[in-house]
Scaffold this motif. Structure first.
Motif, PDB file in Angstrom:
ATOM      1  N   SER A 198       0.827  -1.208   0.000  1.00 60.08           N
ATOM      2  CA  SER A 198       0.000   0.000   0.000  1.00 60.08           C
ATOM      3  C   SER A 198       0.861   1.257   0.000  1.00 60.08           C
ATOM      4  O   SER A 198       0.544   2.243  -0.688  1.00 60.08           O
ATOM      5  N   ALA A 199       1.966   1.238   0.754  1.00 58.75           N
ATOM      6  CA  ALA A 199       2.841   2.404   0.819  1.00 58.75           C
ATOM      7  C   ALA A 199       3.525   2.669  -0.514  1.00 58.75           C
ATOM      8  O   ALA A 199       3.690   3.826  -0.921  1.00 58.75           O
ATOM      9  N   LEU A 200       3.915   1.615  -1.220  1.00 54.91           N
ATOM     10  CA  LEU A 200       4.673   1.789  -2.460  1.00 54.91           C
ATOM     11  C   LEU A 200       3.781   1.948  -3.687  1.00 54.91           C
ATOM     12  O   LEU A 200       4.109   2.704  -4.604  1.00 54.91           O
ATOM     13  N   ALA A 201       2.660   1.228  -3.695  1.00 57.72           N
ATOM     14  CA  ALA A 201       1.785   1.254  -4.863  1.00 57.72           C
ATOM     15  C   ALA A 201       0.644   2.255  -4.726  1.00 57.72           C
ATOM     16  O   ALA A 201      -0.011   2.592  -5.716  1.00 57.72           O
ATOM     17  N   GLY A 202       0.382   2.690  -3.487  1.00 58.26           N
ATOM     18  CA  GLY A 202      -0.695   3.649  -3.281  1.00 58.26           C
ATOM     19  C   GLY A 202      -2.066   3.030  -3.196  1.00 58.26           C
ATOM     20  O   GLY A 202      -3.071   3.739  -3.091  1.00 58.26           O
ATOM     21  N   THR A 203      -2.128   1.691  -3.215  1.00 63.24           N
ATOM     22  CA  THR A 203      -3.400   0.986  -3.121  1.00 63.24           C
ATOM     23  C   THR A 203      -3.146  -0.372  -2.505  1.00 63.24           C
ATOM     24  O   THR A 203      -2.054  -0.930  -2.666  1.00 63.24           O
ATOM     25  N   PRO A 204      -4.111  -0.952  -1.788  1.00 66.09           N
ATOM     26  CA  PRO A 204      -3.894  -2.273  -1.189  1.00 66.09           C
ATOM     27  C   PRO A 204      -3.744  -3.351  -2.267  1.00 66.09           C
ATOM     28  O   PRO A 204      -4.233  -3.200  -3.395  1.00 66.09           O
ATOM     29  N   PRO A 205      -3.071  -4.460  -1.935  1.00 67.43           N
ATOM     30  CA  PRO A 205      -2.941  -5.554  -2.915  1.00 67.43           C
ATOM     31  C   PRO A 205      -4.293  -6.208  -3.160  1.00 67.43           C
ATOM     32  O   PRO A 205      -5.162  -6.244  -2.290  1.00 67.43           O
ATOM     33  N   THR A 206      -4.455  -6.732  -4.356  1.00 68.55           N
ATOM     34  CA  THR A 206      -5.708  -7.405  -4.704  1.00 68.55           C
ATOM     35  C   THR A 206      -5.744  -8.847  -4.215  1.00 68.55           C
ATOM     36  O   THR A 206      -6.810  -9.461  -4.156  1.00 68.55           O
ATOM     37  N   ARG A 207      -4.590  -9.416  -3.889  1.00 68.79           N
ATOM     38  CA  ARG A 207      -4.530 -10.775  -3.344  1.00 68.79           C
ATOM     39  C   ARG A 207      -3.304 -10.911  -2.456  1.00 68.79           C
ATOM     40  O   ARG A 207      -2.343 -10.160  -2.580  1.00 68.79           O
ATOM     41  N   LEU A 208      -3.361 -11.891  -1.550  1.00 69.08           N
ATOM     42  CA  LEU A 208      -2.237 -12.184  -0.664  1.00 69.08           C
ATOM     43  C   LEU A 208      -1.554 -13.499  -1.026  1.00 69.08           C
ATOM     44  O   LEU A 208      -0.373 -13.681  -0.752  1.00 69.08           O
ATOM     45  N   ASP A 209      -2.297 -14.419  -1.603  1.00 69.15           N
ATOM     46  CA  ASP A 209      -1.719 -15.717  -1.940  1.00 69.15           C
ATOM     47  C   ASP A 209      -0.789 -15.605  -3.146  1.00 69.15           C
ATOM     48  O   ASP A 209      -1.030 -14.828  -4.075  1.00 69.15           O
ATOM     49  N   ILE A 210       0.277 -16.407  -3.127  1.00 70.15           N
ATOM     50  CA  ILE A 210       1.215 -16.456  -4.257  1.00 70.15           C
ATOM     51  C   ILE A 210       0.552 -17.155  -5.439  1.00 70.15           C
ATOM     52  O   ILE A 210      -0.098 -18.199  -5.275  1.00 70.15           O
ATOM     53  N   GLN A 211       0.685 -16.582  -6.610  1.00 69.03           N
ATOM     54  CA  GLN A 211       0.157 -17.195  -7.823  1.00 69.03           C
ATOM     55  C   GLN A 211       1.083 -18.335  -8.240  1.00 69.03           C
ATOM     56  O   GLN A 211       2.228 -18.102  -8.615  1.00 69.03           O
ATOM     57  N   PRO A 212       0.635 -19.591  -8.157  1.00 73.23           N
ATOM     58  CA  PRO A 212       1.525 -20.723  -8.452  1.00 73.23           C
ATOM     59  C   PRO A 212       1.973 -20.736  -9.915  1.00 73.23           C
ATOM     60  O   PRO A 212       1.249 -20.312 -10.812  1.00 73.23           O
ATOM     61  N   GLU A 213       3.190 -21.229 -10.131  1.00 72.08           N
ATOM     62  CA  GLU A 213       3.721 -21.440 -11.469  1.00 72.08           C
ATOM     63  C   GLU A 213       3.794 -22.941 -11.752  1.00 72.08           C
ATOM     64  O   GLU A 213       3.939 -23.748 -10.831  1.00 72.08           O
ATOM     65  N   GLU A 214       3.709 -23.306 -13.031  1.00 74.73           N
ATOM     66  CA  GLU A 214       3.727 -24.720 -13.381  1.00 74.73           C
ATOM     67  C   GLU A 214       5.089 -25.347 -13.150  1.00 74.73           C
ATOM     68  O   GLU A 214       5.193 -26.507 -12.737  1.00 74.73           O
ATOM     69  N   GLN A 215       6.164 -24.613 -13.420  1.00 74.24           N
ATOM     70  CA  GLN A 215       7.505 -25.161 -13.240  1.00 74.24           C
ATOM     71  C   GLN A 215       8.436 -24.061 -12.729  1.00 74.24           C
ATOM     72  O   GLN A 215       9.153 -23.426 -13.500  1.00 74.24           O
ATOM     73  N   PRO A 216       8.434 -23.825 -11.442  1.00 75.01           N
ATOM     74  CA  PRO A 216       9.264 -22.755 -10.893  1.00 75.01           C
ATOM     75  C   PRO A 216      10.749 -22.999 -11.132  1.00 75.01           C
ATOM     76  O   PRO A 216      11.220 -24.142 -11.087  1.00 75.01           O
ATOM     77  N   GLN A 217      11.470 -21.927 -11.379  1.00 75.52           N
ATOM     78  CA  GLN A 217      12.920 -21.970 -11.520  1.00 75.52           C
ATOM     79  C   GLN A 217      13.537 -21.475 -10.215  1.00 75.52           C
ATOM     80  O   GLN A 217      13.273 -20.349  -9.790  1.00 75.52           O
ATOM     81  N   VAL A 218      14.359 -22.312  -9.594  1.00 72.20           N
ATOM     82  CA  VAL A 218      14.860 -22.037  -8.249  1.00 72.20           C
ATOM     83  C   VAL A 218      16.378 -21.889  -8.264  1.00 72.20           C
ATOM     84  O   VAL A 218      17.086 -22.731  -8.834  1.00 72.20           O
ATOM     85  N   SER A 219      16.860 -20.824  -7.660  1.00 79.85           N
ATOM     86  CA  SER A 219      18.299 -20.610  -7.526  1.00 79.85           C
ATOM     87  C   SER A 219      18.556 -19.803  -6.262  1.00 79.85           C
ATOM     88  O   SER A 219      17.641 -19.257  -5.650  1.00 79.85           O
ATOM     89  N   GLY A 220      19.831 -19.713  -5.893  1.00 81.81           N
ATOM     90  CA  GLY A 220      20.188 -18.966  -4.701  1.00 81.81           C
ATOM     91  C   GLY A 220      21.672 -19.012  -4.453  1.00 81.81           C
ATOM     92  O   GLY A 220      22.460 -19.361  -5.336  1.00 81.81           O
ATOM     93  N   GLU A 221      22.052 -18.667  -3.248  1.00 83.94           N
ATOM     94  CA  GLU A 221      23.457 -18.600  -2.864  1.00 83.94           C
ATOM     95  C   GLU A 221      23.708 -19.484  -1.647  1.00 83.94           C
ATOM     96  O   GLU A 221      22.883 -19.548  -0.736  1.00 83.94           O
ATOM     97  N   ILE A 222      24.851 -20.146  -1.637  1.00 82.12           N
ATOM     98  CA  ILE A 222      25.276 -20.943  -0.495  1.00 82.12           C
ATOM     99  C   ILE A 222      26.300 -20.142   0.298  1.00 82.12           C
ATOM    100  O   ILE A 222      27.269 -19.636  -0.268  1.00 82.12           O
ATOM    101  N   SER A 223      26.064 -20.016   1.605  1.00 80.03           N
ATOM    102  CA  SER A 223      27.010 -19.313   2.469  1.00 80.03           C
ATOM    103  C   SER A 223      27.293 -20.162   3.702  1.00 80.03           C
ATOM    104  O   SER A 223      26.531 -21.082   4.031  1.00 80.03           O
ATOM    105  N   GLY A 224      28.404 -19.858   4.385  1.00 80.40           N
ATOM    106  CA  GLY A 224      28.824 -20.686   5.501  1.00 80.40           C
ATOM    107  C   GLY A 224      28.896 -19.932   6.803  1.00 80.40           C
ATOM    108  O   GLY A 224      28.277 -18.882   6.983  1.00 80.40           O
ATOM    109  N   PHE A 225      29.666 -20.489   7.744  1.00 83.79           N
ATOM    110  CA  PHE A 225      29.836 -19.844   9.049  1.00 83.79           C
ATOM    111  C   PHE A 225      31.292 -19.946   9.473  1.00 83.79           C
ATOM    112  O   PHE A 225      32.055 -20.779   8.973  1.00 83.79           O
ATOM    113  N   ALA A 226      31.683 -19.074  10.379  1.00 86.07           N
ATOM    114  CA  ALA A 226      33.028 -19.061  10.954  1.00 86.07           C
ATOM    115  C   ALA A 226      32.930 -18.548  12.375  1.00 86.07           C
ATOM    116  O   ALA A 226      32.117 -17.666  12.672  1.00 86.07           O
ATOM    117  N   ASN A 227      33.748 -19.122  13.252  1.00 88.12           N
ATOM    118  CA  ASN A 227      33.744 -18.710  14.664  1.00 88.12           C
ATOM    119  C   ASN A 227      32.349 -18.780  15.280  1.00 88.12           C
ATOM    120  O   ASN A 227      31.973 -17.937  16.095  1.00 88.12           O
TER     121      ASN A 227
END
Length: 321
Positions: free
Chosen positions: A120-149
């Motif tokens: 609402s703050a960015l678009a100036g109007t409330p969203p029309t839906r809250l649920d995620i619109q499903p995709e037939e074959q989502p493409q998934v990627s990301g980053e792997i990170s670790g830990f130290a100490n």
């Protein structure tokens, strides 16, 4: 924004659960800390005007359940000592403030109510839906990170080996060979791989200096480049057995939340403490036979699988909600 001319490049801004006036305010102690509202950094940052002129700013804060905006210092290791700040510490003069009732620190940014406020703050109007619109074959990627100490580095874990397995949602057992495998480069990035609709996955990460880590996640309803895999130190448990842990990256577990691990309410939530502050739980599963361990929160249930042939690995149930 304030110190380096960024305000001229931004049309509007939403700040969620930020510690604008510190998690404590003490002009006599640790004045160099960025978390001290009376310290050098925040004192300079909050000089008038607190919000750059001409910039639309919205602040989201909890009513009283943000553990970093508390009048008592119990979450800073100083119970019954005044912090010098209160529930309104995230507010800024000149900004619109939206108070999210019952939200914990992370939920000021990740809850449905927070999404409505941001949209609402960015678009100036409330969203029309809250649920995620499903995709037939989502493409998934990301980053792997670790830990130290003993703490996450948030840095790419170059050379980490990733294998992704489709698993049975009821038992956590693998459905055949890996559906995706990769040794990541210096940027730590993996993918994308095509995720099946409604299919949960086990992400297995092997990296030097880290225990073999297996992360179980719910199905991906849509594509994302932010399915990051953060390796964490193994949780400490009091008894022997293979560790199965559960984390809630988008929030904390409150005393009234229905959060279970292996059909038992998770431990670690202080009795009588209304402010959620625990986001991890772990159990040790003994025995020489592979077992299924389910973790759940707010209707989301993810099942992990123990691997007695490799008792030193760590299995994580990573909640979405």
């Amino acid at each position: 924004m304030k110190n380096f001319g960024g305000a001229g490049k931004v049309a509007s801004m939403v700040l969620a659960g930020c510690v604008h006036h510190g998690v404590y305010a003490n002009p006599q102690e640790r004045i160099g800390s960025e978390y001290n509202g009376a310290g050098l950094f925040l004192t300079a940052l909050n000089t008038s005007p607190e919000v750059p002129e001409g910039l639309a700013v919205t602040v989201l804060r909890s009513d009283r359940f943000d553990l970093y905006a508390q009048p008592d210092g119990r979450f800073l290791g100083r119970p019954e000592q005044a912090t010098g700040v209160s529930y309104d510490a995230p507010e800024l003069d000149g900004a619109q403030t939206i108070i999210l009732e019952g939200a914990d620190h992370r939920e000021t940014a990740t809850s449905p109510d927070a999404f409505i406020a941001m949209y609402s703050a960015l678009a100036g109007t409330p969203p029309t839906r809250l649920d995620i619109q499903p995709e037939e074959q989502p493409q998934v990627s990301g980053e792997i990170s670790g830990f130290a100490n003993g703490a996450p580095t948030n840095l790419p874990l170059a050379g980490a080996r990733l294998d992704v397995f489709a698993v049975d949602p009821q038992t956590g057992e693998r459905r055949g060979d890996p559906v995706y495998s990769q040794t990541v480069g210096t940027d730590g990035r993996y993918g994308p791989f095509a995720a099946g609709p409604g299919q949960p996955y086990e992400f297995v990460i092997a990296a030097d200096g880290h225990p073999l880590t297996r992360i179980y996640r719910s199905p991906f309803p849509r594509s994302t480049t932010l399915a990051n895999l953060r390796l964490l130190p193994p949780p400490a448990v009091a008894v022997a057995g293979e560790i199965v842990a559960m984390m809630r990256p988008r929030g904390y577990f409150g005393i009234d939340d229905n959060a279970t691990l292996d059909a038992v309410p998770i431990a670690g939530r202080p009795a009588g403490e209304p402010v959620p502050s625990v986001w991890q739980a772990a159990i040790a599963v003994p025995g020489d036979t592979a077992q299924s361990v389910a973790g759940g929160f707010d209707g989301e249930v993810i099942t992990a699988r123990t691997t007695p042939d490799d008792p030193d690995d760590v299995a994580w149930i990573a909640l979405t909600d």
